[in-house]
Write a protein that holds these residues in place. Sequence first.
Motif, PDB file in Angstrom:
ATOM      1  N   GLY A 108      -2.416   4.832  -0.208  1.00  0.00           N
ATOM      2  CA  GLY A 108      -2.471   2.974   0.554  1.00  0.00           C
ATOM      3  C   GLY A 108      -3.867   2.535   0.159  1.00  0.00           C
ATOM      4  N   PHE A 109      -4.206   2.407  -0.802  1.00  0.00           N
ATOM      5  CA  PHE A 109      -5.616   2.303  -1.422  1.00  0.00           C
ATOM      6  C   PHE A 109      -5.148   0.488  -2.152  1.00  0.00           C
ATOM      7  CE2 PHE A 109      -6.503   6.184  -3.002  1.00  0.00           C
ATOM      8  CZ  PHE A 109      -7.708   6.437  -1.855  1.00  0.00           C
ATOM      9  N   LEU A 110      -3.712  -0.578  -2.178  1.00  0.00           N
ATOM     10  CA  LEU A 110      -3.703  -1.223  -2.604  1.00  0.00           C
ATOM     11  C   LEU A 110      -3.336  -2.300  -1.089  1.00  0.00           C
ATOM     12  CD1 LEU A 110      -1.823  -0.834  -6.081  1.00  0.00           C
ATOM     13  CD2 LEU A 110      -4.200  -1.648  -6.100  1.00  0.00           C
ATOM     14  N   THR A 111      -3.189  -1.039  -0.338  1.00  0.00           N
ATOM     15  CA  THR A 111      -3.023  -2.196   0.950  1.00  0.00           C
ATOM     16  C   THR A 111      -3.798  -2.758   1.391  1.00  0.00           C
ATOM     17  OG1 THR A 111      -1.189  -0.161   1.100  1.00  0.00           O
ATOM     18  CG2 THR A 111      -1.464  -1.248   2.895  1.00  0.00           C
ATOM     19  N   ARG A 112      -4.198  -3.900   2.061  1.00  0.00           N
ATOM     20  CA  ARG A 112      -5.147  -4.646   2.681  1.00  0.00           C
ATOM     21  C   ARG A 112      -4.790  -4.816   4.217  1.00  0.00           C
ATOM     22  NH1 ARG A 112      -7.112  -8.860   5.496  1.00  0.00           N
ATOM     23  NH2 ARG A 112      -8.242 -10.214   4.582  1.00  0.00           N
ATOM     24  N   ASP A 113      -6.450  -3.998   4.530  1.00  0.00           N
ATOM     25  CA  ASP A 113      -6.268  -3.973   6.295  1.00  0.00           C
ATOM     26  C   ASP A 113      -6.437  -5.226   6.743  1.00  0.00           C
ATOM     27  OD1 ASP A 113      -6.573  -3.316   8.435  1.00  0.00           O
ATOM     28  OD2 ASP A 113      -8.846  -1.362   8.058  1.00  0.00           O
ATOM     29  N   SER A 114      -5.475  -5.894   7.748  1.00  0.00           N
ATOM     30  CA  SER A 114      -5.044  -7.077   7.325  1.00  0.00           C
ATOM     31  C   SER A 114      -6.034  -7.582   9.504  1.00  0.00           C
ATOM     32  CB  SER A 114      -3.698  -7.784   7.746  1.00  0.00           C
ATOM     33  OG  SER A 114      -3.142  -7.107   8.532  1.00  0.00           O
TER      34      SER A 114
END
Length: 136
Positions: A108-114
């Motif tokens: 989950g390091f490349l997932t943007r926290d939207s």
Amino acid sequence: MFIKKDKISGDSLGTGRRKTSVARVRLRAGSGKITVNDRAFEEYFTTDAERRLVTQTLDHVGHGDKVDVFARVAGGGPMSQAGAIRMGLARALVSLAEENFQPLRDDGFLTRDSRMKERKKYGLRGARRGTQFSKR
């Protein structure tokens, strides 16, 4: 996908965002020094949680002492800025070496926290709260 290299210096670049924070991260071969807005990493982030958020990306792929990190971050608070640097660092590590993509993606390091603050609407006191009803 996220591959972005600086043509002149050969540095790996990555942009990370969280809430209203935007971080531009540059990786260069070095000894593991981290600089945020031209200040030492320990001086800029005062709490352990913020520091851990930034360094866990490097520790995850084992590049902690192989690269120097230069980050420019603006907007938001310190925790949001740490999250933006975390994402920018992950993107820069992918552009540095393609084999970093899968481990960073899986955790989950490349997932943007939207999650962002919802805007205030007209006729309401906040984003959703209305005025108090008065019968008389």
